[in-house]
Design a protein around this motif. Structure first.
Motif, PDB file in Angstrom:
ATOM      1  N   MET A   1      -2.202  12.741  -2.214  1.00  0.00           N
ATOM      2  CA  MET A   1      -1.235  12.276  -1.235  1.00  0.00           C
ATOM      3  C   MET A   1      -0.990  13.371  -0.200  1.00  0.00           C
ATOM      4  O   MET A   1      -0.810  14.529  -0.549  1.00  0.00           O
ATOM      5  CB  MET A   1       0.080  11.890  -1.920  1.00  0.00           C
ATOM      6  CG  MET A   1      -0.053  10.732  -2.904  1.00  0.00           C
ATOM      7  SD  MET A   1       1.414  10.458  -3.934  1.00  0.00           S
ATOM      8  CE  MET A   1       2.604   9.956  -2.709  1.00  0.00           C
ATOM      9  N   GLN A   2      -0.986  12.969   1.051  1.00  0.00           N
ATOM     10  CA  GLN A   2      -0.785  13.924   2.136  1.00  0.00           C
ATOM     11  C   GLN A   2       0.131  13.326   3.196  1.00  0.00           C
ATOM     12  O   GLN A   2       0.122  12.114   3.419  1.00  0.00           O
ATOM     13  CB  GLN A   2      -2.114  14.278   2.812  1.00  0.00           C
ATOM     14  CG  GLN A   2      -3.159  14.900   1.934  1.00  0.00           C
ATOM     15  CD  GLN A   2      -4.458  15.110   2.695  1.00  0.00           C
ATOM     16  OE1 GLN A   2      -4.500  15.042   3.921  1.00  0.00           O
ATOM     17  NE2 GLN A   2      -5.533  15.345   1.962  1.00  0.00           N
TER      18      GLN A   2
ATOM     19  N   ASN B   1      -7.130   6.428  -0.999  1.00  0.00           N
ATOM     20  CA  ASN B   1      -8.044   6.044   0.078  1.00  0.00           C
ATOM     21  C   ASN B   1      -7.364   5.283   1.215  1.00  0.00           C
ATOM     22  O   ASN B   1      -8.042   4.809   2.129  1.00  0.00           O
ATOM     23  CB  ASN B   1      -9.178   5.183  -0.498  1.00  0.00           C
ATOM     24  CG  ASN B   1     -10.065   5.956  -1.456  1.00  0.00           C
ATOM     25  OD1 ASN B   1     -10.356   7.126  -1.221  1.00  0.00           O
ATOM     26  ND2 ASN B   1     -10.488   5.320  -2.534  1.00  0.00           N
ATOM     27  N   THR B   2      -6.040   5.158   1.148  1.00  0.00           N
ATOM     28  CA  THR B   2      -5.305   4.426   2.173  1.00  0.00           C
ATOM     29  C   THR B   2      -4.705   5.397   3.185  1.00  0.00           C
ATOM     30  O   THR B   2      -3.983   6.315   2.815  1.00  0.00           O
ATOM     31  CB  THR B   2      -4.182   3.575   1.550  1.00  0.00           C
ATOM     32  OG1 THR B   2      -4.755   2.686   0.575  1.00  0.00           O
ATOM     33  CG2 THR B   2      -3.465   2.766   2.608  1.00  0.00           C
ATOM     34  N   ARG B   3      -5.037   5.165   4.459  1.00  0.00           N
ATOM     35  CA  ARG B   3      -4.603   6.066   5.538  1.00  0.00           C
ATOM     36  C   ARG B   3      -3.710   5.290   6.505  1.00  0.00           C
ATOM     37  O   ARG B   3      -4.131   4.266   7.045  1.00  0.00           O
ATOM     38  CB  ARG B   3      -5.826   6.620   6.285  1.00  0.00           C
ATOM     39  CG  ARG B   3      -6.797   7.384   5.397  1.00  0.00           C
ATOM     40  CD  ARG B   3      -8.087   7.680   6.153  1.00  0.00           C
ATOM     41  NE  ARG B   3      -9.000   8.494   5.390  1.00  0.00           N
ATOM     42  CZ  ARG B   3      -9.885   8.022   4.517  1.00  0.00           C
ATOM     43  NH1 ARG B   3      -9.974   6.709   4.328  1.00  0.00           N
ATOM     44  NH2 ARG B   3     -10.688   8.838   3.867  1.00  0.00           N
TER      45      ARG B   3
ATOM     46  N   ILE C   1      -8.279   4.712  10.133  1.00  0.00           N
ATOM     47  CA  ILE C   1      -6.896   4.389   9.788  1.00  0.00           C
ATOM     48  C   ILE C   1      -6.816   2.945   9.284  1.00  0.00           C
ATOM     49  O   ILE C   1      -7.413   2.032   9.854  1.00  0.00           O
ATOM     50  CB  ILE C   1      -5.975   4.578  11.017  1.00  0.00           C
ATOM     51  CG1 ILE C   1      -6.003   6.036  11.498  1.00  0.00           C
ATOM     52  CG2 ILE C   1      -4.559   4.126  10.713  1.00  0.00           C
ATOM     53  CD1 ILE C   1      -5.446   7.029  10.524  1.00  0.00           C
ATOM     54  N   ASP C   2      -6.068   2.728   8.210  1.00  0.00           N
ATOM     55  CA  ASP C   2      -5.943   1.395   7.620  1.00  0.00           C
ATOM     56  C   ASP C   2      -4.791   0.579   8.187  1.00  0.00           C
ATOM     57  O   ASP C   2      -4.744  -0.643   7.985  1.00  0.00           O
ATOM     58  CB  ASP C   2      -5.763   1.524   6.101  1.00  0.00           C
ATOM     59  CG  ASP C   2      -6.999   2.103   5.441  1.00  0.00           C
ATOM     60  OD1 ASP C   2      -8.044   1.426   5.466  1.00  0.00           O
ATOM     61  OD2 ASP C   2      -6.934   3.230   4.913  1.00  0.00           O
TER      62      ASP C   2
ATOM     63  N   TYR D   1       3.399   4.935  -4.422  1.00  0.00           N
ATOM     64  CA  TYR D   1       2.001   5.102  -4.806  1.00  0.00           C
ATOM     65  C   TYR D   1       1.942   5.998  -6.045  1.00  0.00           C
ATOM     66  O   TYR D   1       2.446   7.140  -6.025  1.00  0.00           O
ATOM     67  CB  TYR D   1       1.208   5.732  -3.661  1.00  0.00           C
ATOM     68  CG  TYR D   1      -0.262   5.940  -3.957  1.00  0.00           C
ATOM     69  CD1 TYR D   1      -1.164   4.874  -3.941  1.00  0.00           C
ATOM     70  CD2 TYR D   1      -0.752   7.210  -4.266  1.00  0.00           C
ATOM     71  CE1 TYR D   1      -2.504   5.069  -4.223  1.00  0.00           C
ATOM     72  CE2 TYR D   1      -2.093   7.419  -4.545  1.00  0.00           C
ATOM     73  CZ  TYR D   1      -2.970   6.346  -4.529  1.00  0.00           C
ATOM     74  OH  TYR D   1      -4.304   6.543  -4.811  1.00  0.00           O
ATOM     75  N   ARG D   2       1.358   5.484  -7.117  1.00  0.00           N
ATOM     76  CA  ARG D   2       1.182   6.243  -8.364  1.00  0.00           C
ATOM     77  C   ARG D   2       2.477   6.926  -8.801  1.00  0.00           C
ATOM     78  O   ARG D   2       2.514   8.131  -9.054  1.00  0.00           O
ATOM     79  CB  ARG D   2       0.057   7.264  -8.210  1.00  0.00           C
ATOM     80  CG  ARG D   2      -1.311   6.615  -8.056  1.00  0.00           C
ATOM     81  CD  ARG D   2      -2.435   7.646  -8.068  1.00  0.00           C
ATOM     82  NE  ARG D   2      -3.734   6.988  -7.999  1.00  0.00           N
ATOM     83  CZ  ARG D   2      -4.887   7.645  -7.938  1.00  0.00           C
ATOM     84  NH1 ARG D   2      -4.896   8.984  -7.944  1.00  0.00           N
ATOM     85  NH2 ARG D   2      -6.039   6.972  -7.875  1.00  0.00           N
TER      86      ARG D   2
END
Length: 258
Positions: A1-2, A21-23, A49-50, A130-131
């Motif tokens: 995560m960033q 993998n989601t941006r 970008i998603d 997320y997670r």
């Protein structure tokens, strides 16, 4: 995560989030060229970008939206009323314009939109799950409402408004009506407001906090950091331990990986 805060302040706002993998981008308040350049500097291709999430229709949050979306044909997520207020809406491919409610999903990320108090048609902040981690972005608020407190509670990371120093705003050059707007219930949070919010919410062992949307006329990064830190200490919080504070800037990218 960033998270990479690419730009923050009255001259433009863009934040990049990566969850597996989601941006995602939150807002597009600088030119498309600047967004591309800043993404490239962190190793991201704009076309990868998603989704782009829009908090509200003010120009410092949508300046580059028109060119950026037409160039890369990316999905954009916004409230129905916000779409009606975005001037470039008619130029964008219809399939790119996605209307959101309170909860929605992008890739592997569960997202929530929470209402905020600001002088826009239907402004929101966003929470990302997320997670078992919760990251929240909440800026452009005149007051903190119960639903915002709920969104912030238990967050691992928060991008939180710390717009102005009260004395700088009061004694600064802005006309009276603008000072009243900024300090009012539909304006922006002060440094003291940001500290008060952080002291009130339930927290995990350590929360990462980006102080965001700092005014260039009515605030200073060092002053924001000192004011929030000192106020938290007085309220029994330990900056650097309970809460790790990070600054943001209009032109400098600030990042965190966790």
């Amino acid at each position: 995560m960033q998270v990479h805060i690419l730009a923050s302040g009255s001259t433009g706002n863009v934040a990049y989030f990566k969850f597996g993998n989601t941006r995602l981008l939150v807002d597009a308040g600088i030119s498309a060229r600047r967004i591309e350049t800043k993404l490239a500097l962190i190793g991201v291709k704009a076309g990868d970008i998603d989704g782009v999430l829009i908090t509200h229709e003010h120009v410092d949050h949508i300046k580059g939206l028109d060119v950026f979306i037409r160039r890369y044909h990316l999905p954009v997520f916004a409230r129905a009323a916000t779409w009606e207020a975005i001037p470039c809406r008619h130029k964008l491919p219809p399939e790119c314009c996605i209307t959101i409610e309170d909860q929605f999903q992008i890739g592997g990320v569960e997202a929530e939109a929470h209402n905020i108090s600001h002088d826009a048609v239907d402004p929101v902040g966003f929470s990302f799950h997320y997670r078992r981690k919760k990251w929240v972005i909440a800026t452009d608020m005149g007051i903190i409402t119960e639903n915002v407190l709920k969104a912030l509670a238990g967050a691992d990371l928060v991008v939180l408004e710390s717009n102005h120093d009260r004395d700088m705003l009061k004694n600064g050059p802005y006309p009276r009506f603008l000072k009243q707007r900024i300090a009012g219930r539909y304006g922006h949070l002060s440094n003291h407001d940001a500290a008060a919010v952080l002291a009130r919410i339930s927290r995990k062992e350590q929360m990462q906090v980006f102080l965001a949307h700092l005014s260039q006329e009515n605030n200073h990064p060092d002053l924001a950091l000192k004011t929030v830190s000192d106020s938290l200490l007085k309220q029994g919080c330990q900056p650097g331990e309970d809460i790790k504070l990070h600054l943001t800037y209009p032109d400098t990218t600030m990042s965190f990986t966790g």
